[in-house]
Design an enzyme around this catalytic site. Structure first.
Site, PDB file in Angstrom:
ATOM      1  N   ASN A  39      38.882  37.845  26.235  1.00  0.00           N
ATOM      2  CA  ASN A  39      37.526  39.487  27.452  1.00  0.00           C
ATOM      3  C   ASN A  39      38.206  40.447  26.800  1.00  0.00           C
ATOM      4  OD1 ASN A  39      37.089  36.707  28.208  1.00  0.00           O
ATOM      5  ND2 ASN A  39      38.961  37.306  30.190  1.00  0.00           N
ATOM      6  N   HIS A  66      38.834  40.820  21.069  1.00  0.00           N
ATOM      7  CA  HIS A  66      37.363  41.205  21.113  1.00  0.00           C
ATOM      8  C   HIS A  66      37.352  42.804  21.633  1.00  0.00           C
ATOM      9  CE1 HIS A  66      35.688  37.283  20.886  1.00  0.00           C
ATOM     10  NE2 HIS A  66      36.190  37.630  20.207  1.00  0.00           N
ATOM     11  N   SER A  87      34.676  28.619  25.984  1.00  0.00           N
ATOM     12  CA  SER A  87      33.680  27.633  26.031  1.00  0.00           C
ATOM     13  C   SER A  87      33.645  27.537  24.406  1.00  0.00           C
ATOM     14  CB  SER A  87      32.430  28.058  26.014  1.00  0.00           C
ATOM     15  OG  SER A  87      31.884  29.608  25.022  1.00  0.00           O
TER      16      SER A  87
HETATM   17  P1  NAD Z   1      31.749  31.357  27.825  1.00  0.00           P
HETATM   18  O1  NAD Z   1      31.457  32.386  29.031  1.00  0.00           O
HETATM   19  O2  NAD Z   1      31.288  31.984  26.555  1.00  0.00           O
HETATM   20  O3  NAD Z   1      32.687  30.283  28.699  1.00  0.00           O
HETATM   21  C1  NAD Z   1      32.684  30.756  29.869  1.00  0.00           C
HETATM   22  C2  NAD Z   1      33.978  29.134  29.462  1.00  0.00           C
HETATM   23  O4  NAD Z   1      34.322  29.171  31.529  1.00  0.00           O
HETATM   24  C3  NAD Z   1      33.032  28.246  29.630  1.00  0.00           C
HETATM   25  O5  NAD Z   1      32.803  26.964  29.026  1.00  0.00           O
HETATM   26  C4  NAD Z   1      32.898  27.700  31.415  1.00  0.00           C
HETATM   27  O6  NAD Z   1      32.821  26.664  31.636  1.00  0.00           O
HETATM   28  C5  NAD Z   1      34.221  27.983  31.997  1.00  0.00           C
HETATM   29  N1  NAD Z   1      34.541  28.693  32.710  1.00  0.00           N
HETATM   30  C6  NAD Z   1      33.784  29.113  34.034  1.00  0.00           C
HETATM   31  N2  NAD Z   1      34.008  29.058  35.102  1.00  0.00           N
HETATM   32  C7  NAD Z   1      35.482  28.268  35.204  1.00  0.00           C
HETATM   33  C8  NAD Z   1      36.603  29.191  36.135  1.00  0.00           C
HETATM   34  N3  NAD Z   1      36.495  29.502  37.198  1.00  0.00           N
HETATM   35  N4  NAD Z   1      38.081  28.217  35.547  1.00  0.00           N
HETATM   36  C9  NAD Z   1      37.447  27.721  34.949  1.00  0.00           C
HETATM   37  N5  NAD Z   1      36.943  27.767  33.276  1.00  0.00           N
HETATM   38  C10 NAD Z   1      35.942  28.293  34.263  1.00  0.00           C
HETATM   39  O7  NAD Z   1      33.053  32.714  27.002  1.00  0.00           O
HETATM   40  P2  NAD Z   1      33.888  32.863  26.212  1.00  0.00           P
HETATM   41  O8  NAD Z   1      34.318  31.317  25.179  1.00  0.00           O
HETATM   42  O9  NAD Z   1      34.907  33.149  26.816  1.00  0.00           O
HETATM   43  O10 NAD Z   1      33.064  33.541  25.416  1.00  0.00           O
HETATM   44  C11 NAD Z   1      32.330  35.104  25.439  1.00  0.00           C
HETATM   45  C12 NAD Z   1      32.244  36.090  25.144  1.00  0.00           C
HETATM   46  O11 NAD Z   1      31.794  37.018  25.757  1.00  0.00           O
HETATM   47  C13 NAD Z   1      33.833  36.345  25.003  1.00  0.00           C
HETATM   48  O12 NAD Z   1      33.955  37.127  23.232  1.00  0.00           O
HETATM   49  C14 NAD Z   1      33.887  37.795  25.368  1.00  0.00           C
HETATM   50  O13 NAD Z   1      34.375  38.823  25.233  1.00  0.00           O
HETATM   51  C15 NAD Z   1      32.647  37.759  26.302  1.00  0.00           C
HETATM   52  N6  NAD Z   1      32.632  38.281  27.929  1.00  0.00           N
HETATM   53  C16 NAD Z   1      33.695  38.783  28.529  1.00  0.00           C
HETATM   54  C17 NAD Z   1      33.922  38.765  29.788  1.00  0.00           C
HETATM   55  C18 NAD Z   1      35.238  39.564  30.106  1.00  0.00           C
HETATM   56  O14 NAD Z   1      35.303  40.341  29.546  1.00  0.00           O
HETATM   57  N7  NAD Z   1      35.495  39.114  31.676  1.00  0.00           N
HETATM   58  C19 NAD Z   1      33.192  38.069  30.221  1.00  0.00           C
HETATM   59  C20 NAD Z   1      31.642  37.686  29.800  1.00  0.00           C
HETATM   60  C21 NAD Z   1      32.040  37.629  28.507  1.00  0.00           C
END
Ligand code: NAD
Length: 231
Positions: free
Chosen positions: A87, A104, A170
């Site tokens: 994140n 990241h 994911s």
């Molecule tokens: P992703 O969005 O690909 O996957 C999110 C995962 O979280 C899914 O498998 C989903 O089923 C699960 N999920 C959703 N709500 C949940 C909950 N309440 N409790 C537990 N699990 C839950 O995310 P990723 O695998 O981290 O990859 C995405 C990329 O996007 C990362 O590299 C990141 O840098 C970036 N990103 C970051 C943020 C942030 O900083 N908050 C937000 C969006 C994307």
């Protein structure tokens, strides 16, 4: 016990920050190719800077949830915990995590377009780069096709750990998606916390389905109690 925790966008979902894959390749209504690649940035830097600026505002209005606090609690419980996050938000720091490896990058920093020097975002507002005088900055976020940060340290800690915990990711984005496989190969115990089974689920010995803010704090309390680690 040596523990590595990997967190992804899912851990911040209950804080109101939308995840990456919720919306079919769209991230907060933008095409991922436009806002998370160097090509997209070169095509239209203003759109990309605007996107991350909006995200920064959203994150600054968000608060950590129970899962972020439980991660910090485990880190302070006496176990040797490495926290790795994909994140770019700062909700782990806000929840009191003593150390966080942002593989990241982070919304808090930017890089000079000219000399690549990193600066705190807030220090660059209306100012030129103090190193080279460059006038524009890109977010210090690792985009698709770029090399993530801290990989040597993360790889070494996963090879040594007894337990690997994945929360809200994911299993689609490499190299983080390969960490569970490495941990299980090195005989670590692997646990996944997710609302649904991820791409990587076969590499986890235990899968705990549900919202991380509900499942993870309960697990942490039980784990600390049974391993009798004190502060
Ligand atoms: P992703 O969005 O690909 O996957 C999110 C995962 O979280 C899914 O498998 C989903 O089923 C699960 N999920 C959703 N709500 C949940 C909950 N309440 N409790 C537990 N699990 C839950 O995310 P990723 O695998 O981290 O990859 C995405 C990329 O996007 C990362 O590299 C990141 O840098 C970036 N990103 C970051 C943020 C942030 O900083 N908050 C937000 C969006 C994307």
């Amino acid at each position: 016990m040596k523990i590595v925790i990997l967190t992804g966008a899912g851990i911040s979902a209950e804080s109101g920050i939308s995840t990456f894959r919720d919306t079919d390749g769209l991230w907060n209504n933008h095409n991922v190719q436009d806002v998370a690649t160097l090509e997209g940035y070169h095509r239209n830097p203003d759109i990309v800077r605007g996107f991350y600026s909006d995200l920064r505002t959203k994150v600054s209005n968000a608060s950590p949830n129970a899962a972020h606090y439980a991660v910090a609690k485990l880190q302070k419980s006496g176990h040797d915990v490495t926290l790795v996050t994909q994140n770019i938000d700062d909700l782990h720091e806000e929840a009191g995590s003593p150390s966080v490896l942002h593989m990241h990058g982070s919304l808090d920093k930017v890089r000079c377009d000219l000399c690549n020097e990193k600066h705190l975002y807030l220090e660059t507002l209306n100012r030129a780069c103090p190193f080279c005088g460059g006038q524009t900055f890109r977010p210090d976020v690792v985009w698709f096709g770029e090399q993530p940060y801290h990989l040597t340290e993360i790889d070494s800690d996963i090879r040594k750990c007894n337990m690997f915990i994945s929360i809200g990711t994911s299993g689609n984005v490499y190299p983080a998606a390969g960490f569970a496989k490495l941990a299980v190969k090195k005989m670590g115990y692997t646990i996944e916390f997710n609302t649904s089974l991820s791409e990587n689920s076969r590499y986890f010995k235990e899968r705990i389905l549900g919202k991380a803010g509900e499942t993870f704090p309960v697990w942490v309390d039980k784990f600390i109690e049974t391993t009798k680690c004190s502060n």
